[in-house]
Structure formats: structure tokens, C-alpha cells
Write an enzyme that holds these catalytic residues in place. Structure first.
Site, PDB file in Angstrom:
ATOM      1  N   GLY A 181       0.831  -1.206   0.000  1.00  8.42           N
ATOM      2  CA  GLY A 181       0.000   0.000   0.000  1.00  8.42           C
ATOM      3  C   GLY A 181       0.865   1.255   0.000  1.00  8.42           C
ATOM      4  CB  SER A 209      -0.216   3.766  -4.378  1.00 10.22           C
ATOM      5  OG  SER A 209      -1.257   3.098  -3.693  1.00 10.22           O
ATOM      6  CG  ASN A 250       0.789   1.114   4.984  1.00  5.75           C
ATOM      7  OD1 ASN A 250       0.431   1.793   5.943  1.00  5.75           O
ATOM      8  ND2 ASN A 250       0.429   1.422   3.723  1.00  5.75           N
ATOM      9  CE1 TYR A 290      -8.861  -0.116   9.772  1.00  3.29           C
ATOM     10  CE2 TYR A 290      -9.184   0.963  11.891  1.00  3.29           C
ATOM     11  CZ  TYR A 290      -8.434   0.777  10.743  1.00  3.29           C
ATOM     12  OH  TYR A 290      -7.250   1.477  10.568  1.00  3.29           O
ATOM     13  CB  SER A 310      -5.750   1.019  13.926  1.00  8.37           C
ATOM     14  OG  SER A 310      -6.638   2.009  14.405  1.00  8.37           O
ATOM     15  CG  ASP A 364      -6.123  -7.835  -4.002  1.00  9.86           C
ATOM     16  OD1 ASP A 364      -5.793  -7.787  -2.796  1.00  9.86           O
ATOM     17  OD2 ASP A 364      -7.295  -7.994  -4.379  1.00  9.86           O
ATOM     18  CB  VAL A 365      -1.384  -7.407  -0.213  1.00  8.49           C
ATOM     19  CG1 VAL A 365      -0.145  -6.800  -0.841  1.00  8.49           C
ATOM     20  CG2 VAL A 365      -2.280  -6.338   0.390  1.00  8.49           C
ATOM     21  CB  ALA A 377      -9.261  -6.577  10.943  1.00  5.87           C
ATOM     22  CE  LYS A 378      -5.688  -1.666  10.374  1.00  2.00           C
ATOM     23  NZ  LYS A 378      -4.501  -1.896   9.517  1.00  2.00           N
TER      24      LYS A 378
HETATM   25  P1  NAP Z   1      -5.145   5.149   2.547  1.00  2.00           P
HETATM   26  O1  NAP Z   1      -4.706   6.537   2.396  1.00  2.00           O
HETATM   27  O2  NAP Z   1      -6.552   4.788   2.290  1.00  2.00           O
HETATM   28  O3  NAP Z   1      -4.186   4.205   1.661  1.00  2.00           O
HETATM   29  C1  NAP Z   1      -4.395   2.825   1.654  1.00  2.00           C
HETATM   30  C2  NAP Z   1      -3.289   2.144   0.880  1.00  2.00           C
HETATM   31  O4  NAP Z   1      -3.541   0.726   0.938  1.00  2.00           O
HETATM   32  C3  NAP Z   1      -3.271   2.554  -0.570  1.00  2.00           C
HETATM   33  O5  NAP Z   1      -1.938   2.719  -0.989  1.00  2.00           O
HETATM   34  C4  NAP Z   1      -3.901   1.361  -1.287  1.00  2.00           C
HETATM   35  O6  NAP Z   1      -3.371   1.109  -2.581  1.00  2.00           O
HETATM   36  C5  NAP Z   1      -3.470   0.217  -0.380  1.00  2.00           C
HETATM   37  N1  NAP Z   1      -4.328  -0.946  -0.563  1.00  2.00           N
HETATM   38  C6  NAP Z   1      -5.646  -1.062  -0.271  1.00  2.00           C
HETATM   39  N2  NAP Z   1      -6.087  -2.273  -0.638  1.00  2.00           N
HETATM   40  C7  NAP Z   1      -5.011  -2.929  -1.183  1.00  2.00           C
HETATM   41  C8  NAP Z   1      -4.828  -4.211  -1.754  1.00  2.00           C
HETATM   42  N3  NAP Z   1      -5.825  -5.081  -1.849  1.00  2.00           N
HETATM   43  N4  NAP Z   1      -3.604  -4.557  -2.195  1.00  2.00           N
HETATM   44  C9  NAP Z   1      -2.557  -3.680  -2.112  1.00  2.00           C
HETATM   45  N5  NAP Z   1      -2.688  -2.451  -1.599  1.00  2.00           N
HETATM   46  C10 NAP Z   1      -3.898  -2.080  -1.137  1.00  2.00           C
HETATM   47  O7  NAP Z   1      -4.851   4.592   4.022  1.00  2.00           O
HETATM   48  P2  NAP Z   1      -3.814   5.083   5.151  1.00  2.00           P
HETATM   49  O8  NAP Z   1      -4.523   6.033   6.023  1.00  2.00           O
HETATM   50  O9  NAP Z   1      -2.524   5.445   4.537  1.00  2.00           O
HETATM   51  O10 NAP Z   1      -3.672   3.716   5.961  1.00  2.00           O
HETATM   52  C11 NAP Z   1      -2.559   2.880   5.852  1.00  2.00           C
HETATM   53  C12 NAP Z   1      -2.595   1.860   6.987  1.00  2.00           C
HETATM   54  O11 NAP Z   1      -2.606   2.556   8.234  1.00  2.00           O
HETATM   55  C13 NAP Z   1      -3.837   0.979   6.984  1.00  2.00           C
HETATM   56  O12 NAP Z   1      -3.502  -0.326   7.377  1.00  2.00           O
HETATM   57  C14 NAP Z   1      -4.733   1.644   8.020  1.00  2.00           C
HETATM   58  O13 NAP Z   1      -5.649   0.754   8.580  1.00  2.00           O
HETATM   59  C15 NAP Z   1      -3.692   2.120   9.009  1.00  2.00           C
HETATM   60  N6  NAP Z   1      -4.163   3.208   9.872  1.00  2.00           N
HETATM   61  C16 NAP Z   1      -4.518   4.423   9.343  1.00  2.00           C
HETATM   62  C17 NAP Z   1      -4.956   5.441  10.194  1.00  2.00           C
HETATM   63  C18 NAP Z   1      -5.377   6.799   9.700  1.00  2.00           C
HETATM   64  O14 NAP Z   1      -5.901   7.597  10.506  1.00  2.00           O
HETATM   65  N7  NAP Z   1      -5.167   7.133   8.447  1.00  2.00           N
HETATM   66  C19 NAP Z   1      -5.028   5.203  11.569  1.00  2.00           C
HETATM   67  C20 NAP Z   1      -4.663   3.971  12.064  1.00  2.00           C
HETATM   68  C21 NAP Z   1      -4.216   2.986  11.201  1.00  2.00           C
HETATM   69  P3  NAP Z   1      -4.194   1.349  -3.959  1.00  2.00           P
HETATM   70  O15 NAP Z   1      -4.863   2.680  -3.835  1.00  2.00           O
HETATM   71  O16 NAP Z   1      -3.099   1.302  -4.983  1.00  2.00           O
HETATM   72  O17 NAP Z   1      -5.164   0.210  -4.098  1.00  2.00           O
END
Ligand code: NAP
Length: 238
Positions: free
Chosen positions: A8, A10, A81, A146, A133, A54-55, A149-150
Site C-alpha cells: 500500500g 501508493s 501497511n 476494523y 491502529s 492485491d495483497v 482485524a487491527k
Molecule cells: P489510505 O490513504 O486509504 O491508503 C491505503 C493504501 O492501501 C493505498 O496505498 C492502497 O493502494 C493500499 N491498498 C488497499 N487495498 C489494497 C490491496 N488489496 N492490495 C494492495 N494495496 C492495497 O490509508 P492510510 O490512512 O494510509 O492507511 C494505511 C494503513 O494505516 C492501513 O492499514 C490503516 O488501517 C492504518 N491506519 C490508518 C490510520 C489513519 O488515521 N489514516 C489510523 C490507524 C491505522 P491502492 O490505492 O493502490 O489500491
């Protein structure tokens, strides 16, 4: 040069990790699924190697591993991630929602780690960093699937740390608070104000702040740290 795979990579936190590791001498494998334009842009700016998969799909993960092994060799650091979130009342969560949540946030870590961990066992060294998370620690209302899973990511991290410790491999997880990424784009200004008020440091986190913690855990400065949950959340969970 050390090789790091960031799933992830990107967008959001993963993207910040790609820049953090690239700027600090690592060869980065930028995994992505849908956001090919974003991934291409990051590749052009960082020199990261794009690896589409797709992971949650074992065939795609294994093909990605074969491509990396054949062309570049072993992976030294895995950053698990990639993930998704969803807000729903528990009674509205469908079986499909439930399975997708666990496939994307948890099974993906099993598949990716399994595909690369032999490299680390062979070398008797390696770092695995999983993104959980704060909701996996505390539980979040209207996010039962969610949160579950976390929380599973935390159990996975602790058990794997015990099993892989004798092979010289450190496994840790980072539990972010609310971070400014697209994952939170559905929140209103009022929601953000409320969340800031609940946070001792009175602000949201930046993806770069998670990336710096991840790189620390991947570095030799963290060689005696394993099985830990590092909360990077401005004090939300104390
Ligand atoms: P985000 O901006 O929505 O980005 C999600 C990333 O995951 C994207 O790069 C997406 O890639 C990738 N992804 C989703 N499905 C995928 C798949 N099937 N195969 C490969 N890649 C996939 O999310 P984020 O906020 O950066 O979150 C990243 C991590 O941090 C997650 O695990 C999330 O649960 C955790 N987290 C986030 C927060 C927060 O507040 N943002 C808080 C706690 C934990 P594509 O777009 O290329 O599909």
C-alpha cells in the site's frame, strides 16, 4: 543496499514510508493495487520499484515475490501497511464486509510475510513492521470489524515475534492514531475538531510521523525491540 517492501505504498502512510526509506538509502519496492498513476509519480520521484499486487490474493502476492526474488534478490524489511477501513453499525455489517475487512487488513499480512520470511530465516536477520491502529488497542464504536482485524494484527505481531526471535528477526507493530490521509476523507470539520480535542497533543498526525517510526523500527537502533505495539497517536491511548 537493503531491500524494503512496503505494501500500500501508493497513498497515505505507505507513500510516506516509500519517501522515508528511499531518502535514507534503501531500495524500495512500492506495492500498490489500484492507484497506478499515484504509484508511477512516486516511482519517478524516488526511484522505487513498482510492484502491483492485491495483497489479499495469494497468487498475486506469490507472483510479486517471484518477480522480486528473480530480479533483485532478498527482502530485508517488510512493512505490512496496506489496509482499508469502514464505518458501520455492528448490526449493518454484512458477511462480505467482515470477510473483506479481514482479508485486506489481516490475511494480507499472513500472505505477504509468508512469501518473504524464508529470506529472513535464511539470513538470520530481518525486520517486519505491521501497521495496526489505536482502534485495535482500544476498540472503536461503529468499527467492530476494523477494530477486530487491527487487534488481530497485534496478536499476529506478538506471536510471530516469539517464533521468529530465535532466527534473529524482529517483528513489531505501529498503532497510529488519527492520521491525515484519504482514509479519513469522509470525516467532517466538526469530526476533526472533536478528535483534536480528545488528543493530548491537540492535533492529528501526519503520515510522515508514522513513516519515521517505521524506519526507526527497521533500523539497527531497534535491534533489541520485538513484539511491541508502538502507539503513535498524540497521546490518544495512554
Ligand atoms: P489510505 O490513504 O486509504 O491508503 C491505503 C493504501 O492501501 C493505498 O496505498 C492502497 O493502494 C493500499 N491498498 C488497499 N487495498 C489494497 C490491496 N488489496 N492490495 C494492495 N494495496 C492495497 O490509508 P492510510 O490512512 O494510509 O492507511 C494505511 C494503513 O494505516 C492501513 O492499514 C490503516 O488501517 C492504518 N491506519 C490508518 C490510520 C489513519 O488515521 N489514516 C489510523 C490507524 C491505522 P491502492 O490505492 O493502490 O489500491
Amino acid at each position: 543496499m537493503k531491500n524494503v517492501l512496503i505494501t500500500g505504498g501508493s497513498r497515505g502512510i505507505g507513500k510516506a514510508c516509500v519517501y522515508e526509506f528511499s531518502n535514507n538509502g534503501y531500495r524500495v519496492f512500492l506495492n500498490y493495487n489500484k492507484s497506478s498513476d499515484e504509484a508511477e509519480k512516486i516511482k519517478n520521484e524516488t526511484g522505487a520499484v513498482m510492484v502491483k499486487a492485491d495483497v489479499s490474493d495469494s497468487k498475486q502476492v506469490n507472483d510479486m515475490a517471484e518477480f522480486i526474488h528473480t530480479n533483485y534478490g532478498k527482502i530485508d524489511v517488510i512493512v505490512n501497511n496496506a489496509g482499508i477501513s469502514q464505518q458501520k453499525m455492528f448490526t449493518d455489517i454484512t458477511e462480505n464486509d467482515w470477510d473483506r475487512m479481514f482479508d485486506l487488513n489481516m490475511k494480507s499480512m499472513y500472505l505477504v510475510t509468508k512469501a518473504f520470511v524464508d529470506d529472513m530465516i535464511y539470513k538470520q536477520s530481518g525486520k517486519i513492521i505491521n501497521i495496526s491502529s489505536m482502534w485495535g488497542v482500544t476498540g472503536g464504536s461503529c468499527e467492530v470489524h476494523y477494530s477486530a482485524a487491527k487487534a488481530a494484527v497485534i496478536g499476529f505481531t506478538k506471536a510471530l515475534a516469539k517464533e521468529l526471535g530465535p532466527s534473529g528477526i524482529c517483528v513489531n507493530c505501529v498503532a497510529p492514531g488519527v492520521i491525515e490521509t484519504e482514509m479519513n476523507s469522509h470525516l467532517t470539520k466538526e469530526d476533526f475538531d472533536c478528535l483534536c480535542e480528545e488528543t493530548p497533543l491537540e492535533r492529528l498526525g501526519k503520515p510522515e510521523e508514522i513513516a519515521k517510526t517505521v524506519r526507526f523500527l527497521a533500523s539497527e537502533n531497534a535491534d533489541f525491540i520485538t513484539g511491541q505495539v508502538v502507539n503513535v497517536d498524540g497521546g490518544m491511548v495512554i
